[in-house]
Design an enzyme around this catalytic site. Sequence first.
Site, PDB file in Angstrom:
ATOM      1  N   SER A   9       0.835  -1.199   0.000  1.00 30.31           N
ATOM      2  CA  SER A   9       0.000   0.000   0.000  1.00 30.31           C
ATOM      3  C   SER A   9       0.871   1.251   0.000  1.00 30.31           C
ATOM      4  O   SER A   9       1.578   1.530   0.966  1.00 30.31           O
ATOM      5  CB  SER A   9      -0.905   0.000   1.229  1.00 30.31           C
ATOM      6  OG  SER A   9      -1.621   1.215   1.290  1.00 30.31           O
ATOM      7  N   HIS A  34      -0.869  -0.965  -4.549  1.00 33.74           N
ATOM      8  CA  HIS A  34      -2.200  -0.645  -4.028  1.00 33.74           C
ATOM      9  C   HIS A  34      -2.218   0.839  -3.651  1.00 33.74           C
ATOM     10  O   HIS A  34      -1.408   1.296  -2.843  1.00 33.74           O
ATOM     11  CB  HIS A  34      -2.533  -1.510  -2.811  1.00 33.74           C
ATOM     12  CG  HIS A  34      -3.937  -1.316  -2.327  1.00 33.74           C
ATOM     13  ND1 HIS A  34      -5.016  -1.938  -2.912  1.00 33.74           N
ATOM     14  CD2 HIS A  34      -4.442  -0.541  -1.334  1.00 33.74           C
ATOM     15  CE1 HIS A  34      -6.131  -1.573  -2.282  1.00 33.74           C
ATOM     16  NE2 HIS A  34      -5.807  -0.713  -1.325  1.00 33.74           N
ATOM     17  N   ASP A  36      -4.513   4.023  -2.338  1.00 33.57           N
ATOM     18  CA  ASP A  36      -5.744   4.474  -1.679  1.00 33.57           C
ATOM     19  C   ASP A  36      -6.002   5.945  -1.981  1.00 33.57           C
ATOM     20  O   ASP A  36      -5.154   6.797  -1.724  1.00 33.57           O
ATOM     21  CB  ASP A  36      -5.614   4.311  -0.163  1.00 33.57           C
ATOM     22  CG  ASP A  36      -5.604   2.859   0.264  1.00 33.57           C
ATOM     23  OD1 ASP A  36      -6.518   2.131  -0.137  1.00 33.57           O
ATOM     24  OD2 ASP A  36      -4.684   2.449   0.996  1.00 33.57           O
ATOM     25  N   MET A  38      -8.470   8.891  -0.860  1.00 39.73           N
ATOM     26  CA  MET A  38      -9.442   9.255   0.176  1.00 39.73           C
ATOM     27  C   MET A  38      -9.811  10.724   0.053  1.00 39.73           C
ATOM     28  O   MET A  38      -8.953  11.560  -0.207  1.00 39.73           O
ATOM     29  CB  MET A  38      -8.842   9.020   1.562  1.00 39.73           C
ATOM     30  CG  MET A  38      -8.295   7.649   1.796  1.00 39.73           C
ATOM     31  SD  MET A  38      -7.628   7.541   3.467  1.00 39.73           S
ATOM     32  CE  MET A  38      -6.700   6.029   3.346  1.00 39.73           C
ATOM     33  N   HIS A  67      -7.889   1.999  -5.073  1.00 40.26           N
ATOM     34  CA  HIS A  67      -9.007   1.810  -4.138  1.00 40.26           C
ATOM     35  C   HIS A  67      -9.586   3.183  -3.804  1.00 40.26           C
ATOM     36  O   HIS A  67      -8.945   3.991  -3.133  1.00 40.26           O
ATOM     37  CB  HIS A  67      -8.459   1.103  -2.883  1.00 40.26           C
ATOM     38  CG  HIS A  67      -9.452   0.931  -1.780  1.00 40.26           C
ATOM     39  ND1 HIS A  67      -9.056   0.601  -0.498  1.00 40.26           N
ATOM     40  CD2 HIS A  67     -10.807   1.039  -1.737  1.00 40.26           C
ATOM     41  CE1 HIS A  67     -10.124   0.513   0.274  1.00 40.26           C
ATOM     42  NE2 HIS A  67     -11.195   0.782  -0.453  1.00 40.26           N
ATOM     43  N   MET A  69     -11.826   5.517  -1.817  1.00 43.81           N
ATOM     44  CA  MET A  69     -12.612   5.710  -0.593  1.00 43.81           C
ATOM     45  C   MET A  69     -13.184   7.111  -0.668  1.00 43.81           C
ATOM     46  O   MET A  69     -12.801   8.007   0.075  1.00 43.81           O
ATOM     47  CB  MET A  69     -11.736   5.524   0.631  1.00 43.81           C
ATOM     48  CG  MET A  69     -11.208   4.119   0.775  1.00 43.81           C
ATOM     49  SD  MET A  69     -10.306   3.910   2.306  1.00 43.81           S
ATOM     50  CE  MET A  69      -8.765   3.312   1.674  1.00 43.81           C
ATOM     51  N   MET A 138     -12.408  -5.038   3.732  1.00 38.55           N
ATOM     52  CA  MET A 138     -11.679  -4.183   4.676  1.00 38.55           C
ATOM     53  C   MET A 138     -11.566  -4.913   6.011  1.00 38.55           C
ATOM     54  O   MET A 138     -12.578  -5.234   6.632  1.00 38.55           O
ATOM     55  CB  MET A 138     -12.408  -2.851   4.871  1.00 38.55           C
ATOM     56  CG  MET A 138     -12.415  -1.931   3.665  1.00 38.55           C
ATOM     57  SD  MET A 138     -10.754  -1.447   3.094  1.00 38.55           S
ATOM     58  CE  MET A 138     -10.079  -0.649   4.553  1.00 38.55           C
ATOM     59  N   ASP A 176      -7.541  -5.942   2.912  1.00 40.12           N
ATOM     60  CA  ASP A 176      -6.840  -4.674   3.148  1.00 40.12           C
ATOM     61  C   ASP A 176      -6.991  -4.260   4.601  1.00 40.12           C
ATOM     62  O   ASP A 176      -8.089  -3.977   5.062  1.00 40.12           O
ATOM     63  CB  ASP A 176      -7.428  -3.596   2.229  1.00 40.12           C
ATOM     64  CG  ASP A 176      -6.687  -2.267   2.320  1.00 40.12           C
ATOM     65  OD1 ASP A 176      -5.687  -2.185   3.046  1.00 40.12           O
ATOM     66  OD2 ASP A 176      -7.123  -1.311   1.654  1.00 40.12           O
TER      67      ASP A 176
END
Length: 219
Positions: A9, A34, A36, A38, A67, A69, A138, A176
């Site tokens: 990540s 990976h 993220d 957000m 990913h 979010m 998650m 994750d």
Amino acid sequence: MNNTIIAPSVLAADFANLQRDIKMINESQADWFHIDIMDGVFVPNISFGMPVLEAINKHAKKVLDVHLMIVDPDRYIKTFKDLGTDILTVHYEACTHLHRTVQAIKTEGMKAGVALNPHTPVAVLEDIIQDLDLVLIMSVNPGFGGQIFIENTYDKVRKLKAMIDVKRSSAIIEIDGGVNSVNAKALVEAGANALVAGNFVFKSENPIATIKELKELTK
């Protein structure tokens, strides 16, 4: 077991040395990056946005597993494709019309994933599992790295694996949150195919050796 996908990540990387950390992942046995995204609305934290993803894509030599979010992810589907995303995962809890969102991701030529928060049962995916390439479970509450792994995750993975088998879906299961050398093997035995590891990799003294250790444990 199988050849488990290891996806470090990037959120846990050193942003002041991002190119160095991307090079490390390129040279390691890791399979995916990976990433993220957000927005500070869907989750109580803000991560990086499009310019950083663009910078990562310039140097990354492996699959970009993004990913989201964020609320209203539909607005950005094409943008993420243009930035080099291979797999785009949206949250079940953020999508009013999930089937439409999944189809829009596939129309752009990306693989489509759906993420479930810890409180969301896997049963909500029963009517869409055949359309998915990936389900992201998650195993911590989304928003921050370094949280404690939620033990109920094993049971959730087993239920999801059973649903995938019954529905003859080709979706893979990604985990994750809080993944480490203690729980990695048990997660794969429960049915997981891909493991996201953040702090466990980047806070270790030798990240390349840590990635190799995860690979060996889950063979």
